[in-house]
Design a protein around this motif. Structure first.
Motif, PDB file in Angstrom:
ATOM      1  N   CYS A 235       0.796  -0.981  -0.132  1.00  0.00           N
ATOM      2  CA  CYS A 235       0.056   0.068  -0.039  1.00  0.00           C
ATOM      3  C   CYS A 235       0.869   1.290  -0.110  1.00  0.00           C
ATOM      4  CB  CYS A 235      -0.936   0.080   1.137  1.00  0.00           C
ATOM      5  SG  CYS A 235      -1.895  -1.491   1.350  1.00  0.00           S
ATOM      6  N   GLY A 236       2.082   1.084   0.516  1.00  0.00           N
ATOM      7  CA  GLY A 236       2.847   2.252   0.495  1.00  0.00           C
ATOM      8  C   GLY A 236       3.720   2.625  -0.559  1.00  0.00           C
ATOM      9  N   GLU A 237       4.785   3.256  -0.427  1.00  0.00           N
ATOM     10  CA  GLU A 237       5.682   3.638  -1.693  1.00  0.00           C
ATOM     11  C   GLU A 237       6.531   2.433  -2.151  1.00  0.00           C
ATOM     12  OE1 GLU A 237       8.737   7.276  -2.655  1.00  0.00           O
ATOM     13  OE2 GLU A 237       7.243   7.575  -1.091  1.00  0.00           O
ATOM     14  N   SER A 238       6.686   2.147  -3.351  1.00  0.00           N
ATOM     15  CA  SER A 238       7.506   1.088  -3.770  1.00  0.00           C
ATOM     16  C   SER A 238       8.852   1.752  -4.124  1.00  0.00           C
ATOM     17  CB  SER A 238       7.077   0.722  -5.202  1.00  0.00           C
ATOM     18  OG  SER A 238       6.906   1.688  -6.304  1.00  0.00           O
ATOM     19  N   ASP A 239       9.769   0.711  -4.338  1.00  0.00           N
ATOM     20  CA  ASP A 239      11.135   1.232  -4.856  1.00  0.00           C
ATOM     21  C   ASP A 239      11.329   0.998  -6.239  1.00  0.00           C
ATOM     22  OD1 ASP A 239      14.427   0.587  -3.743  1.00  0.00           O
ATOM     23  OD2 ASP A 239      14.102   0.187  -5.624  1.00  0.00           O
ATOM     24  N   VAL A 240      11.792   2.154  -6.964  1.00  0.00           N
ATOM     25  CA  VAL A 240      11.810   2.146  -8.464  1.00  0.00           C
ATOM     26  C   VAL A 240      12.580   0.535  -8.957  1.00  0.00           C
ATOM     27  CG1 VAL A 240      11.415   4.390  -8.919  1.00  0.00           C
ATOM     28  CG2 VAL A 240      13.529   3.576  -8.578  1.00  0.00           C
ATOM     29  N   PHE A 244       8.590  -4.081  -4.219  1.00  0.00           N
ATOM     30  CA  PHE A 244       8.557  -4.066  -2.765  1.00  0.00           C
ATOM     31  C   PHE A 244       9.249  -5.345  -2.420  1.00  0.00           C
ATOM     32  CE2 PHE A 244       4.614  -1.944  -3.959  1.00  0.00           C
ATOM     33  CZ  PHE A 244       4.519  -0.885  -3.279  1.00  0.00           C
ATOM     34  N   THR A 274      10.574  -2.292 -13.604  1.00  0.00           N
ATOM     35  CA  THR A 274      11.544  -2.003 -12.442  1.00  0.00           C
ATOM     36  C   THR A 274      12.559  -1.147 -13.628  1.00  0.00           C
ATOM     37  OG1 THR A 274      12.947  -3.862 -12.740  1.00  0.00           O
ATOM     38  CG2 THR A 274      11.377  -3.922 -11.003  1.00  0.00           C
TER      39      THR A 274
END
Ligand code: GTQ
Length: 347
Positions: A235-240, A244, A274
């Protein structure tokens, strides 16, 4: 009159190399550039194994040999650039193991560390150090160095899992030992779930002491819990570069579960791509859920559920999730980190 050929510089050198050869000597300057490369070189190649193909052969192997006769009925995933060496990367081993209903893969122990990632079927168990763990799909199970382990299938369907071992590392160090156990299947000395209760609930037995390099006493990391955590953080911010992504740890140290192999679990939401990334730890991936495409050094590898693919050291790659995707992966990262060698590049 005999014509004397003046040897060229090259010939003089070759003649010199031949003369020193019987003394077991060889010149560095002929090999320096490849011995000490500017950036990592490995003969390992990117590759993907479709699960359906391996599974069919594995089932055929089920008719050829029993788990007991084989000791471990495994088809090794051999890197196409390292054929004949039983390696999926220059440092790690991978195989798919099959155990049929009623079978036992007899107890033994060795200095090689092993991980299992359960891929298909229910009803099997792995016993580590006198404690049985029921194997469920997606569960990450470990067998630390020199712990007795046997596998059995009390259910009614074939069970297949991915084995990851540090065999090439131990071989390089010439530190391999193995021995059989007195009993074919270990007699349980602790109930199922004991290690998880003692070491895996944010608590430790009061007098328990641990060394930084000790392997975890938690033998199983259930997928159900890991999956729930992925769901929550998604639900939060992903790493580019990773979407997750978690790393599995020894809860008593915060380090990797075993000193030689690191393991990871990541989720990529549907449609996620990604950014290009590379690292020095050659990595083996298994797709637990979903489907997508790995683009490795510009070449596409389509993956679906249970497929395994390998990305060699310093190969640039992108992952594209067609649908919501969960990937398990493992590598030699903890070794490289301990030696100050690990590098990554986020492009
Ligand atoms: O389950 O103990 O794939 O010893 C290779 C060597 C599995 C095991 C492998 C082993 C095992």
């Amino acid at each position: 009159m005999p014509i004397s050929i003046t040897p060229t510089g090259d010939n003089i050198r070759k003649e010199f190399y031949q003369r020193i050869d019987p003394e077991n000597l060889t010149p560095l300057w002929e090999v320096l550039a490849s011995l000490v490369p500017e950036s990592p070189t490995t003969s390992a190649k990117a590759h993907l194994w479709e699960f359906s193909t391996v599974r069919d052969y594995l089932m055929e192997a089920g008719d050829l040999i029993t788990a007991e006769e084989a000791e471990r009925r495994v088809l090794i995933l051999e890197n196409p650039g390292l054929r004949g060496q039983s390696q999926i990367t220059q440092s790690l081993y991978a195989g798919l193991q099959l155990i049929l209903p009623g079978e036992i893969a007899p107890a033994h122990r060795h200095t090689q560390s092993a991980l299992r990632l359960v891929v298909s079927g229910e009803g099997a168990y792995t016993a580590v150090d006198g404690e049985r763990t029921i194997m469920r799909r997606g569960d990450f199970i470990i067998t630390p160095a020199w712990t007795y382990h046997d596998h059995g299938n009390d259910g009614d369907e074939p069970v297949i899992w991915l084995d990851g071992l540090d065999i090439p590392i131990v071989e390089m160090l010439a530190a391999g030992f193995r021995e059989g156990a007195p009993e074919k299947a270990q007699i349980p000395t602790r109930p199922i779930g004991d290690s998880l209760a003692r070491f895996g609930t944010n608590m430790l037995p009061v007098d328990f002491e641990v060394e930084p390099s000790d392997p975890t006493r938690v033998f199983v990391y259930p997928y159900e819990e890991a999956r729930r955590s992925l769901e929550k953080i998604a639900c939060g911010e992903s790493d580019v570069h990773h979407g997750f992504k978690f790393r599995y740890i020894n809860p008593a140290t915060g380090r990797s579960p075993m000193p030689t192999i690191g393991a990871f679990l990541q989720m990529l939401p549907s449609g996620f791509v990604t950014r290009p990334y590379r690292s020095t730890d050659s990595t083996i991936f298994l797709c637990l859920e979903g489907s997508g495409r790995a683009t490795i050094e510009g070449k596409d590898y389509e993956f679906g559920e249970n497929d395994v693919f390998v990305i060699p050291s310093w190969n640039t790659f992108k992952l594209h999730a067609e649908t919501e995707t969960v990937l398990f992966s493992y590598s030699d990262r903890p070794v490289q980190k301990a030696l100050g060698l690990w590098r990554e590049q986020r492009l």
